[in-house]
Enzyme design. Structure first.
Site, PDB file in Angstrom:
ATOM      1  N   HIS A  17       1.087  -1.137  -0.238  1.00  0.00           N
ATOM      2  CA  HIS A  17      -0.099   0.246   0.311  1.00  0.00           C
ATOM      3  C   HIS A  17       1.057   0.928   0.019  1.00  0.00           C
ATOM      4  O   HIS A  17       0.584   2.425  -0.899  1.00  0.00           O
ATOM      5  CB  HIS A  17      -0.689   0.451   1.632  1.00  0.00           C
ATOM      6  CG  HIS A  17      -2.498  -0.767   1.410  1.00  0.00           C
ATOM      7  ND1 HIS A  17      -2.053  -1.806   2.626  1.00  0.00           N
ATOM      8  CD2 HIS A  17      -2.865  -1.733   0.312  1.00  0.00           C
ATOM      9  CE1 HIS A  17      -3.094  -2.872   2.156  1.00  0.00           C
ATOM     10  NE2 HIS A  17      -3.774  -2.915   1.393  1.00  0.00           N
ATOM     11  N   LYS A  41     -16.852  -7.241   5.416  1.00  0.00           N
ATOM     12  CA  LYS A  41     -15.809  -7.922   5.611  1.00  0.00           C
ATOM     13  C   LYS A  41     -15.307  -7.972   7.397  1.00  0.00           C
ATOM     14  O   LYS A  41     -16.000  -7.074   8.023  1.00  0.00           O
ATOM     15  CB  LYS A  41     -14.802  -7.165   5.703  1.00  0.00           C
ATOM     16  CG  LYS A  41     -13.829  -7.069   3.823  1.00  0.00           C
ATOM     17  CD  LYS A  41     -12.557  -6.293   3.959  1.00  0.00           C
ATOM     18  CE  LYS A  41     -12.509  -6.443   2.224  1.00  0.00           C
ATOM     19  NZ  LYS A  41     -11.177  -5.535   1.803  1.00  0.00           N
ATOM     20  N   ARG A  91      -1.391  -5.571  -8.431  1.00  0.00           N
ATOM     21  CA  ARG A  91      -1.153  -7.029  -8.224  1.00  0.00           C
ATOM     22  C   ARG A  91      -0.805  -7.892  -9.505  1.00  0.00           C
ATOM     23  O   ARG A  91      -0.148  -8.816  -9.624  1.00  0.00           O
ATOM     24  CB  ARG A  91      -0.826  -7.650  -6.671  1.00  0.00           C
ATOM     25  CG  ARG A  91      -1.190  -6.612  -5.667  1.00  0.00           C
ATOM     26  CD  ARG A  91      -1.151  -7.845  -4.232  1.00  0.00           C
ATOM     27  NE  ARG A  91      -2.758  -7.465  -4.550  1.00  0.00           N
ATOM     28  CZ  ARG A  91      -3.436  -8.054  -3.627  1.00  0.00           C
ATOM     29  NH1 ARG A  91      -2.682  -8.360  -2.830  1.00  0.00           N
ATOM     30  NH2 ARG A  91      -5.230  -8.432  -4.007  1.00  0.00           N
ATOM     31  N   SER A 128      -3.309  -7.676   2.961  1.00  0.00           N
ATOM     32  CA  SER A 128      -3.872  -7.552   4.040  1.00  0.00           C
ATOM     33  C   SER A 128      -4.168  -8.766   5.033  1.00  0.00           C
ATOM     34  O   SER A 128      -3.759  -9.493   5.793  1.00  0.00           O
ATOM     35  CB  SER A 128      -4.652  -6.389   4.707  1.00  0.00           C
ATOM     36  OG  SER A 128      -4.022  -5.063   4.088  1.00  0.00           O
TER      37      SER A 128
END
Length: 166
Positions: A17, A41, A91, A128
């Protein structure tokens, strides 16, 4: 002023990040790190903790503001804050496939463009979720997170589903 937003839940913020945010700061006059809450989440850290970690970590970078997104659409948040671009790190091609429809919708709703920055190769594996899993099982994540995050991961209570150390 050219203002961009880097949105995310940042639970926790990690070096991947930070790399994207630092690169965005070189492209825009101001970058808002907009910490969000996705109610689907389960979070390890509270919204306040996530904001604090981001502020502590990014304090030395000029032109960075950290704040909560709040309720509602990111497109509306961008309109209210005078943001001209959303910056997202990618990514892999699966990240692109996930982000492209949202980028198109945000542009259609508010006119805000999305800028995709490819992640540096040594951060392609970071997420994360993976950071929390490795730390929760006693592995070292010191190469992947800022010190303030590592301290909280080591000192914090185990998240649901994790066994306490000892």
């Amino acid at each position: 002023m050219r203002r961009a937003v880097c949105p995310g839940s940042f639970d926790p913020i990690h070096n991947g990040h930070l790399e994207v945010i630092a690169r965005a700061a070189g492209l825009f006059d101001e970058v808002i790190v907009a910490v969000s809450t996705n109610y689907a989440k389960k979070y390890r850290f509270s919204l306040g903790d996530r904001i604090d970690m981001a502020r502590e970590t990014l304090a030395s970078l000029k032109g960075i503001v950290v704040e909560p997104v709040g309720e509602g659409l990111l497109a509306e948040y961008c309109r209210q804050r005078g943001v001209s671009a959303i910056v997202k790190g990618l990514r892999s091609s699966s990240d692109f496939d996930y982000e492209l429809p949202m980028a198109t919708m945000n542009r259609q709703l508010s006119g805000v463009e999305t800028v995709f920055l490819p992640a540096e190769a040594h951060y392609l594996h970071l997420s994360s979720t993976l950071i929390k899993e490795v730390a929760g099982l006693g592995g070292s994540v010191s190469d992947y997170v800022p010190r303030s995050v590592q301290k909280r991961l080591l000192a914090g209570e185990p998240s649901p589903g994790q066994l306490p150390r000892g």
